[in-house]
Design a protein around this motif. Sequence first.
Motif, PDB file in Angstrom:
ATOM      1  N   GLU A   9       0.815  -1.212   0.000  1.00  0.00           N
ATOM      2  CA  GLU A   9       0.000   0.000   0.000  1.00  0.00           C
ATOM      3  C   GLU A   9       0.853   1.269   0.000  1.00  0.00           C
ATOM      4  O   GLU A   9       0.393   2.339   0.389  1.00  0.00           O
ATOM      5  N   ASN A  10       2.060   1.142  -0.475  1.00  0.00           N
ATOM      6  CA  ASN A  10       2.953   2.294  -0.593  1.00  0.00           C
ATOM      7  C   ASN A  10       2.561   3.084  -1.848  1.00  0.00           C
ATOM      8  O   ASN A  10       2.870   2.691  -2.962  1.00  0.00           O
ATOM      9  N   VAL A  11       1.860   4.198  -1.637  1.00  0.00           N
ATOM     10  CA  VAL A  11       1.307   4.961  -2.762  1.00  0.00           C
ATOM     11  C   VAL A  11       2.382   5.431  -3.744  1.00  0.00           C
ATOM     12  O   VAL A  11       2.227   5.265  -4.960  1.00  0.00           O
ATOM     13  N   PRO A  12       3.503   6.028  -3.289  1.00  0.00           N
ATOM     14  CA  PRO A  12       4.532   6.435  -4.255  1.00  0.00           C
ATOM     15  C   PRO A  12       5.058   5.272  -5.094  1.00  0.00           C
ATOM     16  O   PRO A  12       5.317   5.426  -6.290  1.00  0.00           O
ATOM     17  N   ALA A  13       5.198   4.083  -4.479  1.00  0.00           N
ATOM     18  CA  ALA A  13       5.695   2.916  -5.209  1.00  0.00           C
ATOM     19  C   ALA A  13       4.670   2.428  -6.234  1.00  0.00           C
ATOM     20  O   ALA A  13       5.024   2.079  -7.367  1.00  0.00           O
ATOM     21  N   ILE A  14       3.400   2.399  -5.837  1.00  0.00           N
ATOM     22  CA  ILE A  14       2.337   1.981  -6.773  1.00  0.00           C
ATOM     23  C   ILE A  14       2.248   2.965  -7.937  1.00  0.00           C
ATOM     24  O   ILE A  14       2.119   2.575  -9.103  1.00  0.00           O
ATOM     25  N   LEU A  15       2.334   4.256  -7.608  1.00  0.00           N
ATOM     26  CA  LEU A  15       2.269   5.293  -8.642  1.00  0.00           C
ATOM     27  C   LEU A  15       3.448   5.170  -9.603  1.00  0.00           C
ATOM     28  O   LEU A  15       3.278   5.289 -10.828  1.00  0.00           O
ATOM     29  N   LEU A  16       4.622   4.897  -9.056  1.00  0.00           N
ATOM     30  CA  LEU A  16       5.807   4.748  -9.898  1.00  0.00           C
ATOM     31  C   LEU A  16       5.655   3.549 -10.823  1.00  0.00           C
ATOM     32  O   LEU A  16       5.967   3.634 -12.028  1.00  0.00           O
ATOM     33  N   LEU A  17       5.160   2.442 -10.288  1.00  0.00           N
ATOM     34  CA  LEU A  17       4.959   1.250 -11.114  1.00  0.00           C
ATOM     35  C   LEU A  17       3.937   1.533 -12.224  1.00  0.00           C
ATOM     36  O   LEU A  17       4.116   1.116 -13.373  1.00  0.00           O
ATOM     37  N   ALA A  18       2.897   2.270 -11.878  1.00  0.00           N
ATOM     38  CA  ALA A  18       1.895   2.656 -12.880  1.00  0.00           C
ATOM     39  C   ALA A  18       2.538   3.512 -13.976  1.00  0.00           C
ATOM     40  O   ALA A  18       2.279   3.315 -15.169  1.00  0.00           O
ATOM     41  N   ASN A  19       3.389   4.445 -13.572  1.00  0.00           N
ATOM     42  CA  ASN A  19       4.059   5.312 -14.547  1.00  0.00           C
ATOM     43  C   ASN A  19       4.985   4.519 -15.468  1.00  0.00           C
ATOM     44  O   ASN A  19       5.114   4.835 -16.661  1.00  0.00           O
ATOM     45  N   ILE A  20       5.612   3.485 -14.910  1.00  0.00           N
ATOM     46  CA  ILE A  20       6.498   2.638 -15.719  1.00  0.00           C
ATOM     47  C   ILE A  20       5.681   1.881 -16.762  1.00  0.00           C
ATOM     48  O   ILE A  20       6.040   1.833 -17.941  1.00  0.00           O
ATOM     49  N   TYR A  21       4.562   1.308 -16.328  1.00  0.00           N
ATOM     50  CA  TYR A  21       3.688   0.607 -17.281  1.00  0.00           C
ATOM     51  C   TYR A  21       3.144   1.573 -18.334  1.00  0.00           C
ATOM     52  O   TYR A  21       3.007   1.212 -19.511  1.00  0.00           O
ATOM     53  N   TYR A  22       2.846   2.785 -17.923  1.00  0.00           N
ATOM     54  CA  TYR A  22       2.384   3.808 -18.863  1.00  0.00           C
ATOM     55  C   TYR A  22       3.469   4.068 -19.915  1.00  0.00           C
ATOM     56  O   TYR A  22       3.186   4.107 -21.124  1.00  0.00           O
ATOM     57  N   ALA A  23       4.708   4.224 -19.471  1.00  0.00           N
ATOM     58  CA  ALA A  23       5.820   4.472 -20.398  1.00  0.00           C
ATOM     59  C   ALA A  23       6.027   3.298 -21.346  1.00  0.00           C
ATOM     60  O   ALA A  23       6.423   3.481 -22.503  1.00  0.00           O
ATOM     61  N   LEU A  24       5.737   2.087 -20.873  1.00  0.00           N
ATOM     62  CA  LEU A  24       5.855   0.879 -21.696  1.00  0.00           C
ATOM     63  C   LEU A  24       4.620   0.646 -22.560  1.00  0.00           C
ATOM     64  O   LEU A  24       4.532  -0.355 -23.270  1.00  0.00           O
ATOM     65  N   GLN A  25       3.662   1.576 -22.479  1.00  0.00           N
ATOM     66  CA  GLN A  25       2.407   1.522 -23.233  1.00  0.00           C
ATOM     67  C   GLN A  25       1.539   0.326 -22.854  1.00  0.00           C
ATOM     68  O   GLN A  25       0.697  -0.113 -23.632  1.00  0.00           O
TER      69      GLN A  25
END
Length: 438
Positions: free
Chosen positions: A40-56
Amino acid sequence: MLVAFRSQKYLYEMAYDCYQKQEYSIALKYAQKCIKKAPENVPAILLLANIYYALQNYSQACDLYHQVLDIDSQHLVARINIADIYIIQKKYAQAQDVIKKIEPIRYADFLWGKLYFAQENYALSEEHLYRFLSLEKDNYWAWNLLSQAAQKNKHYQSALDAALKAVEISNGADSQHLNMAYALYEIAVESGKECVIPTLKKWYQKYSQNIIVQQVRNCFFSSSDSSKSDSLYIKKIFDEFADSFDDVLRNLDYIVPTKISQITKINMQDILDKKISILDLGCGTGLCAQSMKKTFKNAVFYGVDISSKMLEQAAAKNIYKKLINADIETYLFEQKNKYEMIVAADVFTYFGDLKKLFEGMYNSLKKDSIIAFSISELSTSDSMWKQHLSGRFLHSKNYIKNLLSETGFCHTKFAPCILRKEGDKNVKGWIIFSKKTQ
């Protein structure tokens, strides 16, 4: 507990550092490990989401942004990125629902601008973008989109001003220089070359050392005596567009890889099932090999390209035995009698004089091998080739035919083809097939 905390912090910092360096596959591994330790670490979840976004990988990214909202229902970045993904996925009703909930309103205005642009309502897009930029003047991607919306509305000077503003605010980022280049070219085609010259001169005066700016100016003023596009210019273009390249070409009705696959299938029935070596010259993201693999199922594919970012996209398709980051002319002369087929989709449009390339292909091929490639048609001039305002080269049919013969190729066939769309116009050309028999 202290050791676990440090481990979690270390994993996050490594993931973030790799993300910033655009090393997304490595960043992904660190971020996933971090979340396993702190679900439930929000910054970590957000970062992972951003990585998936960058990978389309938009579906995975969207799920993670929703997970952030489940923990923090007021999280602005998560809500903005969800709306952005829905726009990309053309889920416009869902995007609208999310945008309505975004506060402060000024952030919603940027998203409304994106949504209306995607829906081709360029007047409303322009209106919302101006409203956003009246409060957030330093967002160069908003200026970038405004330039495109204004151009669609035929507000040409506003479009050029916005594109130049995006360049200036971004401190001369290549992405914004490229947007400026396309704005100048497209508006020159739509409204006349003289319409863009004052902005072009202003752009060049401030950024004369940038290779993109130099290349565009040379095309407009015909001051270049080069017989090919500058290699660094080509690398910058394709490094910048690598992530979105396949989507961009899909929207341009790009069919060259399919046509090359068809012409080789028709003319090479006897080797369809053989284990031949095929060089994909200027392979880009691998679209040509992807199409050829359906026809030549047992072939071994090699790819060479000047753009390392394009090669990363090609590698993800898992088609090639080997990918080489190199200048294609240089590479061809380093390979002697190695390949049984060379294909080149929309590659030679960045070269005027093709003599060295044809000689290089001949050098690289084994006896009784073939080449198949595309050429953009030059039909309004007696010249062998001509550089267009876009920076691409057009070639005459007679020039290609005679040069292939002089190089040693024979049994040449030309298939007329609409290569792609450019604005509202068809780009005409040929798919060309030829053999090396000696």
